[in-house]
Write an enzyme that holds these catalytic residues in place. Structure first.
Site, PDB file in Angstrom:
ATOM      1  N   LEU A  75       0.830  -1.202   0.000  1.00 32.19           N
ATOM      2  CA  LEU A  75       0.000   0.000   0.000  1.00 32.19           C
ATOM      3  C   LEU A  75       0.869   1.258   0.000  1.00 32.19           C
ATOM      4  O   LEU A  75       2.059   1.205   0.299  1.00 32.19           O
ATOM      5  CB  LEU A  75      -0.909  -0.006   1.234  1.00 32.19           C
ATOM      6  CG  LEU A  75      -1.874  -1.189   1.344  1.00 32.19           C
ATOM      7  CD1 LEU A  75      -2.584  -1.177   2.692  1.00 32.19           C
ATOM      8  CD2 LEU A  75      -2.882  -1.186   0.200  1.00 32.19           C
ATOM      9  N   LYS A  98       8.979  -1.099   1.303  1.00 36.51           N
ATOM     10  CA  LYS A  98       9.799   0.001   1.822  1.00 36.51           C
ATOM     11  C   LYS A  98       9.265   1.328   1.275  1.00 36.51           C
ATOM     12  O   LYS A  98       8.625   1.335   0.220  1.00 36.51           O
ATOM     13  CB  LYS A  98      11.273  -0.218   1.460  1.00 36.51           C
ATOM     14  CG  LYS A  98      11.548  -0.453  -0.042  1.00 36.51           C
ATOM     15  CD  LYS A  98      11.539   0.838  -0.824  1.00 36.51           C
ATOM     16  CE  LYS A  98      11.457   0.621  -2.292  1.00 36.51           C
ATOM     17  NZ  LYS A  98      11.119   1.869  -3.019  1.00 36.51           N
TER      18      LYS A  98
END
Length: 331
Positions: A75, A98
């Site tokens: 997301l 990340k």
């Protein structure tokens, strides 16, 4: 856990559909049991395409599925904290894209939630799972180039014309430092096996792109006079590099951050001698999935559990330095 780690994919980002999802299916330790999206129609379509047995029209439904062991979260950055914590509270192991969070405080909260729930949390730095990185560190540890003095790293690309890119949304955690600057920064921490003491960064904050840093360059100071000189960008020519300089030689890594098979390897220069190391080729996303499953079963993680918190402290310092135009002491 069943014979294989049973995954749920939380969101339909391009990185999930085109890269991570196929890699989990290719891994020896994982299978994808469910796909979730805010649109049931979309999740069903993807599930049918990839032969995934279950599809959900909300992330909550996925987390409520008792058969899911782990979730992958691709997301937008500003949603990572909420859904990592909710996944942990639902008893799911978590692989999160990340950067893990927007601040180090968020990262600490997420790690604490996962530890409390007894689940494994990992940040999706796939390049750290490629044999190239282990081989590179082994050459350094053997002292082939002497004592380390300097690392140079860069990761840039040009996507500035993509007006709808979520990386250009400031409130969503956009910007080049979060997106690609994190690679040379994490690589330097990995190779020095230490944390930087201070950072100084200069950045191009673009009004055309919601004020995010579209280009940044900086210096990270490590103990003993060692340093990382790096640059990153989303509005510059496509390139990546990693150079490690020692007292007796240097190492050049042509494709440090997304090497796979034929492009894996590096060159060591010592005096007049040139040594080429062709490391084992691999799909780092597949390795990431298998290493994650091994960690869930109790193996030592390839990347320490608290590494995402340490990396966020550095990124936080870099952004603060760029915005305030000053050196930031990380101690």
């Amino acid at each position: 856990m069943a014979d294989k780690l049973r995954w749920g994919i939380m969101g339909c980002a391009q990185i999930a559909i085109h890269t991570v999802l196929p890699a989990i299916q290719e891994s020896t330790t994982g299978e994808i049991l469910a796909m979730a999206s805010r649109s049931l129609e979309k999740s069903r379509a993807i599930a049918e395409t990839f032969g995934i047995p279950r599809a959900y029209g909300s992330y909550d439904e996925l987390l409520a599925d008792p058969d899911i062991d782990a979730v992958y979260i691709p997301l937008p950055n500003h949603l990572h904290r909420e859904w990592v914590i909710r996944a942990a509270e639902a008893g799911k192991h978590v692989l999160c894209e990340k950067p893990i969070a927007l601040t180090s405080a968020e990262a600490e909260e997420m790690l604490a939630a996962c530890r409390k729930a007894g689940v494994h949390l990992a940040e999706a730095f796939m390049y750290r799972h490629h044999p190239q990185m282990a081989g590179l560190r082994e050459v350094i540890r053997r002292g082939e180039i002497g004592e380390l003095r300097l690392i140079r790293g860069a990761f840039t690309y040009n996507d500035a014309a993509d007006a709808g890119n979520i990386r250009f949304k400031s409130a969503w955690g956009g910007g080049s430092l979060y997106d690609v600057g994190c690679y040379p920064l994490s690589a330097a921490r990995f190779l020095y096996e230490a944390e930087p003491e201070a950072v100084t960064v200069h950045a191009l904050f673009s009004p055309e792109h919601d004020g995010v840093d579209m280009m940044a360059s900086g210096l990270a100071e490590f103990a003993g006079g060692r340093s990382l000189i790096f640059d990153c960008g989303m509005w510059a020519h496509n390139r990546q590099l990693l150079e490690v300089l020692g007292t007796e030689g240097r190492i050049e890594v042509p494709v440090p951050f997304n090497a796979r098979y034929e492009d894996a390897g590096f060159t060591v220069f010592v005096g007049n001698e040139v040594r080429t190391y062709g490391t084992e080729g691999a799909n780092p996303y597949v390795r990431q999935a298998d290493h994650f499953a091994a960690a869930v079963l109790g193996a030592e993680p390839v990347v320490a559990a608290d590494d995402p918190v340490s990396n966020m402290k550095v990124l936080e310092g870099c952004l603060g330095s760029a915005r305030r135009r000053e050196r930031v002491d990380l101690a």
